[in-house]
Each structure stands twice: as C-alpha cells, then as structure tokens.
Design a protein around this motif. Structure first.
Motif, mmCIF file in Angstrom:
data_model
loop_
_atom_site.group_PDB
_atom_site.id
_atom_site.type_symbol
_atom_site.label_atom_id
_atom_site.label_comp_id
_atom_site.label_asym_id
_atom_site.label_seq_id
_atom_site.Cartn_x
_atom_site.Cartn_y
_atom_site.Cartn_z
ATOM 1 N N SER A 2 4.226 -5.451 -6.285
ATOM 2 C CA SER A 2 4.270 -7.599 -6.394
ATOM 3 C C SER A 2 3.409 -7.730 -5.110
ATOM 4 C CB SER A 2 4.997 -8.642 -6.887
ATOM 5 O OG SER A 2 5.467 -8.149 -4.927
ATOM 6 N N ALA A 3 2.269 -8.797 -5.161
ATOM 7 C CA ALA A 3 1.630 -9.272 -4.171
ATOM 8 C C ALA A 3 2.296 -9.522 -2.295
ATOM 9 C CB ALA A 3 0.844 -10.358 -3.735
ATOM 10 N N ALA A 4 4.231 -9.481 -2.104
ATOM 11 C CA ALA A 4 4.401 -9.836 -1.349
ATOM 12 C C ALA A 4 4.777 -8.694 -0.897
ATOM 13 C CB ALA A 4 5.867 -10.373 -2.395
ATOM 14 N N ALA A 5 4.645 -7.535 -1.758
ATOM 15 C CA ALA A 5 4.991 -5.731 -1.496
ATOM 16 C C ALA A 5 4.311 -5.845 -0.106
ATOM 17 C CB ALA A 5 4.574 -4.875 -2.181
ATOM 18 N N PHE A 6 2.883 -5.970 0.195
ATOM 19 C CA PHE A 6 2.642 -6.016 1.568
ATOM 20 C C PHE A 6 2.688 -7.124 2.191
ATOM 21 C CE2 PHE A 6 -0.685 -5.660 -2.350
ATOM 22 C CZ PHE A 6 -1.514 -3.933 -1.829
ATOM 23 N N TYR A 7 3.761 -7.326 2.200
ATOM 24 C CA TYR A 7 4.743 -8.046 3.162
ATOM 25 C C TYR A 7 5.703 -7.861 3.664
ATOM 26 C CZ TYR A 7 0.888 -10.716 5.733
ATOM 27 O OH TYR A 7 -0.776 -10.894 5.842
ATOM 28 N N ARG A 8 6.543 -6.901 3.222
ATOM 29 C CA ARG A 8 8.179 -5.651 3.034
ATOM 30 C C ARG A 8 8.145 -5.109 4.370
ATOM 31 N NH1 ARG A 8 9.538 -1.877 -1.314
ATOM 32 N NH2 ARG A 8 9.756 -4.290 -2.600
ATOM 33 N N GLY A 9 8.966 -5.745 4.817
ATOM 34 C CA GLY A 9 9.411 -5.132 6.394
ATOM 35 C C GLY A 9 8.535 -6.242 7.239
ATOM 36 N N PHE A 10 8.142 -7.193 7.090
ATOM 37 C CA PHE A 10 7.120 -8.013 7.980
ATOM 38 C C PHE A 10 7.958 -8.389 9.135
ATOM 39 C CE2 PHE A 10 5.493 -12.353 8.989
ATOM 40 C CZ PHE A 10 4.165 -11.837 10.044
ATOM 41 N N ILE A 51 13.299 0.689 12.364
ATOM 42 C CA ILE A 51 13.905 -0.257 10.705
ATOM 43 C C ILE A 51 12.495 -0.737 10.365
ATOM 44 C CG2 ILE A 51 14.646 -2.896 10.311
ATOM 45 C CD1 ILE A 51 16.733 -2.391 13.013
ATOM 46 N N ARG A 52 11.475 -1.879 10.924
ATOM 47 C CA ARG A 52 10.198 -1.901 10.454
ATOM 48 C C ARG A 52 9.753 -1.254 8.998
ATOM 49 N NH1 ARG A 52 5.659 -1.593 13.879
ATOM 50 N NH2 ARG A 52 5.596 0.374 13.770
ATOM 51 N N THR A 53 9.729 0.591 9.379
ATOM 52 C CA THR A 53 8.751 1.406 9.487
ATOM 53 C C THR A 53 9.579 1.722 7.567
ATOM 54 O OG1 THR A 53 7.903 2.246 10.614
ATOM 55 C CG2 THR A 53 8.717 3.460 8.857
ATOM 56 N N GLN A 54 11.526 1.827 7.813
ATOM 57 C CA GLN A 54 11.864 2.173 7.356
ATOM 58 C C GLN A 54 12.136 1.141 5.765
ATOM 59 O OE1 GLN A 54 16.098 4.030 7.291
ATOM 60 N NE2 GLN A 54 15.149 5.355 9.212
ATOM 61 N N GLN A 55 12.083 -0.297 6.012
ATOM 62 C CA GLN A 55 11.867 -0.907 5.239
ATOM 63 C C GLN A 55 10.440 -1.063 4.576
ATOM 64 O OE1 GLN A 55 11.905 -5.665 6.531
ATOM 65 N NE2 GLN A 55 13.657 -4.830 4.663
ATOM 66 N N GLN A 56 8.945 -1.126 4.984
ATOM 67 C CA GLN A 56 8.293 -0.371 4.672
ATOM 68 C C GLN A 56 7.648 0.370 3.487
ATOM 69 O OE1 GLN A 56 5.145 -0.008 7.531
ATOM 70 N NE2 GLN A 56 5.455 -1.971 8.508
ATOM 71 N N ASN A 69 16.269 -5.168 -2.062
ATOM 72 C CA ASN A 69 17.478 -6.205 -1.634
ATOM 73 C C ASN A 69 18.414 -6.268 -0.169
ATOM 74 O OD1 ASN A 69 17.949 -7.393 -4.049
ATOM 75 N ND2 ASN A 69 18.398 -6.046 -5.090
ATOM 76 N N VAL A 70 17.427 -5.070 -0.234
ATOM 77 C CA VAL A 70 18.003 -4.310 1.579
ATOM 78 C C VAL A 70 17.891 -5.195 2.352
ATOM 79 C CG1 VAL A 70 18.076 -2.244 2.933
ATOM 80 C CG2 VAL A 70 17.973 -1.991 0.428
ATOM 81 N N LEU A 83 20.396 -2.382 6.775
ATOM 82 C CA LEU A 83 19.800 -1.314 7.043
ATOM 83 C C LEU A 83 19.854 -0.523 8.881
ATOM 84 C CD1 LEU A 83 16.272 -2.102 6.570
ATOM 85 C CD2 LEU A 83 17.102 -0.223 5.256
ATOM 86 N N PHE A 84 19.999 -1.874 9.418
ATOM 87 C CA PHE A 84 20.690 -1.549 10.664
ATOM 88 C C PHE A 84 21.792 0.029 10.861
ATOM 89 C CE2 PHE A 84 23.472 -2.296 14.450
ATOM 90 C CZ PHE A 84 22.112 -1.769 15.577
ATOM 91 N N LEU A 85 22.900 -0.486 9.743
ATOM 92 C CA LEU A 85 24.100 -0.559 10.025
ATOM 93 C C LEU A 85 23.795 1.612 9.389
ATOM 94 C CD1 LEU A 85 26.151 -2.871 8.740
ATOM 95 C CD2 LEU A 85 25.953 -2.183 10.996
ATOM 96 N N GLY A 86 23.041 1.310 8.457
ATOM 97 C CA GLY A 86 22.789 2.903 7.157
ATOM 98 C C GLY A 86 22.394 3.512 8.329
ATOM 99 N N ILE A 87 21.783 3.421 9.582
ATOM 100 C CA ILE A 87 20.802 3.944 10.486
ATOM 101 C C ILE A 87 21.677 4.227 11.373
ATOM 102 C CG2 ILE A 87 19.069 4.644 12.245
ATOM 103 C CD1 ILE A 87 16.888 2.382 10.720
ATOM 104 N N TYR A 88 22.627 3.732 11.541
ATOM 105 C CA TYR A 88 23.852 4.409 12.983
ATOM 106 C C TYR A 88 24.265 4.670 11.744
ATOM 107 C CZ TYR A 88 27.553 3.976 15.638
ATOM 108 O OH TYR A 88 28.467 3.968 16.990
#
Length: 448
Positions: free
Chosen positions: A314-322, A380-385, A398-399, A404-409
């Motif tokens: 969707s258009a919102a995907a262009f601001y994922r991880g914003f 964290i930003r790059t992983q969400q993007q 839904n993440v 994300l923080f806990l998953g990386i750790y």
C-alpha cells in the motif's frame, strides 16, 4: 615599500629572513584560501630564483609587483564611486553583476576579511595585501574564494547541515556550491555503493550477510553490488540541500547580530532540520533498502520497485519504519551537528589546527559520535523497512518496535544492534576524501 616589508616580516614566523612554503600556506589557510597547499607551492616555485625552496625579500617583492600590475585595474573597476576604496555597496554590486544576490551583512563580512584599520572600507593597500595572500587569477575566482569563506563543509556524506552564515536573502550565493557538492556527493556514493550495500545486509541479516553478499555477487556479477545506488544518489543531495536550507533559516532567526550559536541551539537545529528533510525524502530511503535487498536477477529499476510496493502492499509501505527512523535521525543529526560545529569553532581559533588532515580528523570524530549514538535505532529502522523480504513478511505490519528490539537481542545479543557499524566507518573515509576534494575542484570549475 615599508608596507610590503611589514607583510614579509608577518609571514616570516621563524625570523630567518625567508618565507617558506609552510609559512605562506599557514597564512593562506588562516584567511580561508582553498587549495592552499597547491597555491603556496606554485608561488614559491614561480618566484624562487635561486631554487632554495623559499623566498627572500627580493623574490617576494617580485611576486608582489606582479600582483600589483595584475590587479590595480580590477580594483579601480570595483571602486564604483571612484573614492579610492571599496565598500559594502561595491561588493553587493559586484555579486549582482555576476548574477548573485547577497545581503549587506555578508558584504560586510567580505569587507572585514580585507579591512585592516576597521574603517569598513578597503583601500588599495589593504586590497593588495589580500590578493597577495589570496592568489586568485581573476574576479570570478576571487568571488569564488569569498563564497568559500561563507560556505564551509567537511563531512562523510553531507547528511548533516553545514553551518551556513548567509541568511534567506542569499540563497543564490551557494548555487554553485550546491551543484558542486551534489556532483561530489554522487561520485562518493557511487564509489562506495558496495560498502553501503554490505552495511544494509549486515543490519538485516547479521553474520549471514557476508555469505549472502558472495552469493549475490556470483548470481548477479559485479553489477549487483550497485543495486539501489541510483535512488541513493537521487535521495542524498536533495535531502542534504533541504536540510542545509532549514538549518540556515533557523540560524538566521536565532543567531542575532553575533552570528553565533550555543551547543544547545546547534543540537536543536540539527535535530529539527535533519528530521524534517528525512521525513520529506523517506520514501526514497525505503526504495533504496528494498533494492539493496533484492536477489540478483530480480533487479528491475527504481520505478518498477516503487510500483511493486504500491500494488502489493500500500502507499503506507513507503513510510514503513518511519518512527524508528525519525528517532534515529533526531539524535544523529543533533549530536553530529552540535559536535561538528563546536569542534570547527574551536579549530578556527588556532590557525595551527586548520590543516586539511586535522579538519578531516575532526569531521570524522563528529561523524563517529553521531553514528555511535544512533546506530542501534538505525538497525531497527532498516529491519522494519526490509520486513517485506523476511520469512514472516505476512505478519510484517504487525511487528512492533519492541518486538523488533527483543528479536534482535535474542538472536544476536547486544552486538546485533551494531551490525555493520564498522563498514559505516570504513565507508566514511573514502566518502569524506572524495567529497572534500571534488567539491572544491567542481566549484572552481563552475566559477570560471
């Protein structure tokens, strides 16, 4: 000739009766002359009659006489009202003739570079002293050197605003600088694109990044290392230009007549300008990350990538991880801006610190400070993007940031939050060298 003897004695710091390349270079650097290394060496080479690598008074006087003959006509041309001195209005008129509008405040700064008796005018003697130490060959080159003294930049990739001294009336003053820095920025990003792509892979895949990189290289050949570079170039220069503009406007309304800022003001302005520019160009950041993570052979260009994201998500995907991206940009831009400009203010107090090597070192320290402060948020930003490329892409939206923080750790420990930071530091060195070298050369070329 007493005035010339005074200048000779002033340059002869060790009182040995000669002016060396180093002494000439240091004085040029003090007044902000660009390419001082090459110019000081050229002067000594051209006027050193006995080839001892330095100038005695007679040799120095020969150089002065040549400068006097070359520039006296130009001085009279600059003195519009024929009063025997150049004032602020003459400087404004000169820039206007060259198609540039500057404020009287900046014209005053240029006069102050040459004015030795605080009269706010520049007579022939003062002007001659200036062009002796600023060996410009023509009016355009002289104006270019003045512009360099008003616009200063040393940095890794121009992602932070330089501390511009001009106000909103002077936007055309740095037109050539923006063009020159844009071309230099594009060159530095292109040369270091493989390192940047490796950094993105490390941020997303951690220790698996190197093996993935080799696999991509085998499948897509050398060209695959430059995936996403075009959008990175298209994003970088406009974003940094907007950031510089916002910073300059805030400074113009905050610094007052002293034209100085506190470290708290620099931090705040860096945060606001960095976050604002980042928000405007964030969709291009998404495209860059997605293109960097595409498998070899699936690269179809920037527009195709954008169309695929819009159709499949969707258009919102262009601001994922914003959200984490902005949280990253705020401390990064604020800290780097505050540290960088504070260091530069300290450096300028002592001409001995004003060498290319030291400026490069201080700029790198500022860059490293910003990176160390904000890098975990960048991961964290790059992983969400990049979630659309993960095995759990169906639940990507839904993440949460906490997940994300806990998953990386859990997967990599504390080290996971700094994956790729070493490559970022490695990339900073060639980026800075290319930017610093090419910007000066391009602007000299454009000003001719």
């Amino acid at each position: 000739m007493d005035q010339f003897n005074y200048l000779f004695v002033k340059l002869d710091k060790n009182n040995d009766g000669f002016v060396s390349v180093e002494e000439l270079h240091n004085e040029m650097r003090r007044i902000g002359v660009t390419a001082a290394d090459e110019k000081s060496q050229a002067i000594v080479n051209n006027y050193d009659q006995n080839r001892d690598g330095r100038l005695d008074y007679e040799e120095f006087l020969g150089y002065i006489m040549d400068r006097e003959r070359k520039w006296r006509i130009n001085f009279h041309a600059l003195d519009k009202n024929k009063c025997g001195a150049i004032d602020q209005e003459d400087i404004v008129d000169l820039f206007k003739e060259l198609g540039v509008v500057i404020s009287k405040r900046n014209a005053k700064k240029i006069i102050q570079m040459m004015d030795e008796d605080s009269s706010m005018t520049v007579d022939w003697g003062e002007f001659l002293h200036h062009i002796i130490l600023n060996p410009a060959e023509n009016i355009k080159e002289l104006v270019s050197s003045w512009k360099h003294s008003l616009v200063f930049d040393v940095g890794e990739s121009r992602s932070m605003p330089i501390e511009l001294t001009q106000d909103e009336a002077d936007l055309s003053l740095w037109g050539n600088f923006v063009l020159a820095s844009g071309l230099a920025d594009a060159a530095s990003r292109t040369v270091t694109a493989p390192i940047d792509r490796l950094k993105t892979l490390l941020q997303v895949h951690g220790s698996k990044a190197v093996s993935l990189g080799f696999r991509e290289l085998q499948a897509g050949a050398l060209r695959s290392m430059w995936q996403g570079n075009m959008v990175n170039v298209l994003k970088g220069t406009p974003q940094s230009t907007l950031q510089c503009f916002i910073y300059a406007q805030m400074k113009a309304h905050s610094a007052g007549e002293r034209n100085t800022l506190s470290i708290q003001q620099r931090f705040g302005m860096g945060c606001v300008s960095g976050a604002s520019a980042h928000a405007v160009f964030y969709p291009l950041e998404i495209l860059k990350v997605r293109l960097n993570l595409q498998e070899a052979g699936s690269y179809h260009g920037v527009l195709r990538c954008a169309r695929t994201i819009y159709q499949n998500e969707s258009a919102a995907a262009f601001y994922r991880g914003f959200k984490p991206s902005i949280l990253c940009m705020i401390p990064y831009a604020g800290v780097e801006c505050a540290v960088h400009q504070s260091i530069m203010s300290w450096v300028k107090r002592d001409p001995a610190n004003n060498s290319e090597a030291k400026l490069f070192f201080f700029s790198f320290v500022a860059f490293a400070s910003g990176q160390a402060t904000s890098y975990p948020l960048a991961v964290i930003r790059t992983q969400q993007q990049a979630q659309a490329f993960s095995s759990s892409s169906q639940q990507a939206s839904n993440v949460s940031l906490l997940q994300l923080f806990l998953g990386i750790y859990e997967r990599q420990g504390v080290r996971g939050f700094y994956s790729g930071m070493g490559t970022s530091f490695v990339r900073a060195v060639p980026c800075a060298l290319i930017n610093y070298t090419l910007t000066a050369k391009f602007e000299t070329l454009f000003s001719q």
